[in-house]
Each structure stands twice: as C-alpha cells, then as structure tokens.
Design an enzyme around this catalytic site. Structure first.
Site, PDB file in Angstrom:
ATOM      1  N   ARG A  73     -16.328  12.719 -28.736  1.00  0.00           N
ATOM      2  CA  ARG A  73     -16.953  14.008 -28.208  1.00  0.00           C
ATOM      3  C   ARG A  73     -17.016  14.965 -29.318  1.00  0.00           C
ATOM      4  NH1 ARG A  73     -14.926  18.942 -25.787  1.00  0.00           N
ATOM      5  NH2 ARG A  73     -16.792  19.810 -24.219  1.00  0.00           N
ATOM      6  N   HIS A  77     -20.289  16.698 -30.666  1.00  0.00           N
ATOM      7  CA  HIS A  77     -20.646  18.264 -30.850  1.00  0.00           C
ATOM      8  C   HIS A  77     -20.824  18.802 -32.140  1.00  0.00           C
ATOM      9  CE1 HIS A  77     -18.976  19.966 -26.685  1.00  0.00           C
ATOM     10  NE2 HIS A  77     -19.536  18.521 -26.570  1.00  0.00           N
ATOM     11  N   ASP A  78     -20.471  17.740 -33.256  1.00  0.00           N
ATOM     12  CA  ASP A  78     -20.801  18.170 -34.552  1.00  0.00           C
ATOM     13  C   ASP A  78     -22.062  17.997 -35.077  1.00  0.00           C
ATOM     14  OD1 ASP A  78     -20.477  18.711 -37.481  1.00  0.00           O
ATOM     15  OD2 ASP A  78     -20.356  16.749 -37.778  1.00  0.00           O
ATOM     16  N   ASP A  85     -22.525  17.189 -40.094  1.00  0.00           N
ATOM     17  CA  ASP A  85     -22.198  18.092 -41.454  1.00  0.00           C
ATOM     18  C   ASP A  85     -20.899  18.543 -41.410  1.00  0.00           C
ATOM     19  OD1 ASP A  85     -22.274  20.168 -39.520  1.00  0.00           O
ATOM     20  OD2 ASP A  85     -23.950  21.131 -41.053  1.00  0.00           O
ATOM     21  N   GLU A  99     -17.430  27.319 -35.100  1.00  0.00           N
ATOM     22  CA  GLU A  99     -17.971  26.544 -33.972  1.00  0.00           C
ATOM     23  C   GLU A  99     -16.842  26.345 -32.982  1.00  0.00           C
ATOM     24  OE1 GLU A  99     -20.291  23.454 -35.145  1.00  0.00           O
ATOM     25  OE2 GLU A  99     -21.291  24.478 -36.500  1.00  0.00           O
ATOM     26  N   ASN A 105     -16.909  24.560 -26.777  1.00  0.00           N
ATOM     27  CA  ASN A 105     -15.619  23.747 -27.712  1.00  0.00           C
ATOM     28  C   ASN A 105     -14.401  24.394 -27.382  1.00  0.00           C
ATOM     29  OD1 ASN A 105     -17.447  22.075 -29.144  1.00  0.00           O
ATOM     30  ND2 ASN A 105     -17.938  23.456 -30.386  1.00  0.00           N
ATOM     31  N   HIS A 205     -18.609   8.924 -20.949  1.00  0.00           N
ATOM     32  CA  HIS A 205     -17.798   9.653 -20.150  1.00  0.00           C
ATOM     33  C   HIS A 205     -17.017   8.223 -19.253  1.00  0.00           C
ATOM     34  CE1 HIS A 205     -19.690  13.914 -19.784  1.00  0.00           C
ATOM     35  NE2 HIS A 205     -19.045  13.388 -21.055  1.00  0.00           N
ATOM     36  N   THR A 254     -11.482   3.167 -14.530  1.00  0.00           N
ATOM     37  CA  THR A 254     -10.870   2.829 -15.577  1.00  0.00           C
ATOM     38  C   THR A 254     -10.801   4.009 -16.729  1.00  0.00           C
ATOM     39  OG1 THR A 254     -12.704   1.567 -16.266  1.00  0.00           O
ATOM     40  CG2 THR A 254     -11.007   0.471 -15.119  1.00  0.00           C
ATOM     41  N   ASP A 259     -15.898   0.707 -20.747  1.00  0.00           N
ATOM     42  CA  ASP A 259     -16.772  -0.126 -19.968  1.00  0.00           C
ATOM     43  C   ASP A 259     -17.711   0.556 -19.126  1.00  0.00           C
ATOM     44  OD1 ASP A 259     -15.676   1.197 -17.687  1.00  0.00           O
ATOM     45  OD2 ASP A 259     -13.718  -0.038 -17.296  1.00  0.00           O
TER      46      ASP A 259
END
Length: 332
Positions: A73, A77-78, A85, A99, A105, A205, A254, A259
């Site tokens: 994640r 998000h970067d 960067d 940020e 975040n 997710h 799980t 998976d």
C-alpha cells in the site's frame, strides 16, 4: 565528370550543412533517462543492495505478517502522488508539507520504519547510491513474494523527489467510497492503467486490514449489496459510534496469504470496503472479478504486470531529484 544536372553538394555548402547539424545537435536537449529493466543495475555500484533490502523486508514481515500489505500500500500511495519518487516518506520540514498527514495516509499508512531500516542498512555498505524510491519499489515486490504472491522484475534507477504534495495526496488517491467508474478514471490518468490493471491491483486487498471508520457505513447500511451474515459479523468489532481504529481483515478467509479469495468474497457480497464491492456489483468489472476468482494464476500474472506498470509512473531519473541519505528528510 560533373554534368549540368549533377546534384553533388559543393564543398562550401557541405561544410555549412555539417555546421548546422552540429549546432542543432548541441542545442537539442538530452534524451530523457529511462528506468533500467536490468536487475543488475546496482551490480557495479552496490552489488549487495537487493539482498540487503530483501533481508530487511523479510525480517519485518516475520515480526508482523500484516506488514506485507502495508508495504504494498505504501508503494501504491507513493506512485499515485507525483510519481514513484518516495515523496510519501518525507516528514514535515520548513520546505515540505508531508503527505503522511493527508487523509488517505494519516493514521493508516504504515511501514515507514521498514523502509528506513532497509535504507540504513544499504547506506552502510554503499552510501549515496540507492534511492529510497527504488528501495520502496523493491520492498513491495519482496513483500509479495514472502507471503506467497507473485514476483516481478522491478525496474531500477529512480531518484528521490525534493518535494511532496499533501494536496495531491488528498486529491488523487482513491477514496474507500469510490465507484467503479471513478476508480477506472483515476487509474487511467496514471500511466494509462486499464480497468484490468485496477482490478488486479485491488486484489492486494487479499492481504491486510482496514479500520472500522472506513467500513462502518457499509456494514450498517442494510443494503442489498452486502451479505447479511458478513455485515453482522463485522459489526461486532465495529460499533456504530466509536472504535474508529478497530481493525478487520480485508479478506476474511485468508488475510495473511496472497491468493484470489478476495475476488471470491466479492462474488459473495463480502467485500469489506465499498470500493471493493463496487468491482462486482453489476458493473463494468464484474467479468474481470469472475475471471480472477476462477483463475488464481491469471490474477497473479496480471497483478505482477500491473505492478511493473505502476512502478513506471513518472519516475525521476538521470540528474532529477536526489539520492536521499535519510528517506524522511531532504539532503542538506
């Protein structure tokens, strides 16, 4: 013998032509540097870089399995805010508005200390060589592999930004309430990522957890697009008020393994976030969800390809940016 219709350029004209070409070449801007597709990028400058990053990542996930999801994640998000960067890693300073404090975040982005640890270890063996942006990209791949996910060839050669943008983080990261069409539009603006790329990356997710404040409305909605038993189960750990940071797994089957159960959950109306369930809700991505649900190999292959594509979003290369010595702060 030169005839009247001969088109040979006279010596003086040829010299003039050469001078013009040379002058134009000198005036032309250098071609934009590209990321390297070779895993040997650091072989001559920091041969143990990738192994050192991998060791740090594995140790972190061994301590806390959830960290694999957090690192994936963090990379996402970067990349979605002014490119891949490492801008998300910068703390507040007189010249930087971090940020980390953006709504998507704040209090939920995690794994900063893992990247800091990997960077510190790399700096000890080859200072000033490996960027934080490359470390974050490699860490995401290594996190996937550690929990049974796919591997991919991480392009290398990114440099670190000297800026961050809280406002862009607020504007460009998808909301947990985003519609399917909204998600498709957001991804299309990032290196032309497709709906298929978006659904594949949403499959991350399959790992990790979400805070009650992000799924409360969904589990208390009594809507038709959520399984009643699933909603009841999730309400037990997420009161109608309070308990905002209580956690629930994004994949109830799980949650610690990479998976395709996430997609099977969506088909059963058991997506935890609204932005999960919209992927299978009589909409444009239903068929992709169904395909990934029935073919884990296809999902993993597409996920790997989408991660490579995401890693290509507006990287800084060549002489742009810098190689930070500490990921959370600009070089002085």
């Amino acid at each position: 013998m030169v005839g009247r219709n001969d088109t040979t350029t006279p010596p003086t004209a040829a010299l003039s032509l050469v001078l013009v070409v040379v002058m134009m070449s000198a005036a032309a801007p250098p071609s934009e540097a590209q990321l390297s597709s070779s895993s040997s990028f650091y072989d001559s400058t920091c041969p143990d870089a990738l192994a050192t990053i991998r060791t740090s990542v594995r140790a972190a996930i061994a301590r806390e399995r959830r960290m694999a999801a957090s690192l994936l994640r963090l990379h996402f998000h970067d990349c979605f805010v002014q490119g891949c960067d490492a801008s998300i890693l910068l703390d507040d300073s007189p010249t930087v508005v971090s940020e980390k404090n953006a709504a998507p975040n704040r209090g939920s982005a995690r794994g900063y200390e893992v990247i800091d640890s990997a960077k510190s270890a790399v700096e000890k063996i080859c200072p000033g060589v490996v960027s934080c942006a490359d470390i974050l990209s490699v860490a995401a791949r290594d996190a996937s592999v550690y929990v049974g996910g796919p591997t991919w060839n991480v392009k290398l050669g990114r440099r670190d930004s000297r800026t961050a943008s809280l406002s862009l983080a607020e504007a460009e990261l998808p909301s947990f309430k985003e519609s399917a069409q909204g998600l498709i539009a957001i991804f299309s603006r990032k290196n032309g990522m497709t709906a298929r790329d978006m659904v594949a990356l949403s499959g991350a997710h399959t790992l990790g957890q979400a805070q009650c404040q992000f799924f409360r409305d969904r589990v208390y909605s009594n809507g038709t697009h959520i399984d009643a038993g699933f909603a009841s189960t999730r309400r037990r750990g997420c009161p109608s008020s309070g308990g905002d940071t209580n956690l629930a797994p994004l994949d109830l089957v799980t949650p610690n393994s990479f998976d395709n159960n996430y997609f099977k959950n969506l088909q059963q109306k058991k997506g935890l976030l609204e932005s999960d369930q919209v992927l299978f809700n009589n909409g444009p991505t239903d068929s992709i969800v169904a395909e990934y649900s029935s073919s884990p190999a296809t999902f993993k292959s597409d996920f790997a390809a989408a991660m490579v594509k995401m890693g290509d979003i507006e990287p800084l290369t060549g002489s742009a940016g810098e190689i930070r010595r500490i990921c959370s702060a600009l070089n002085s």
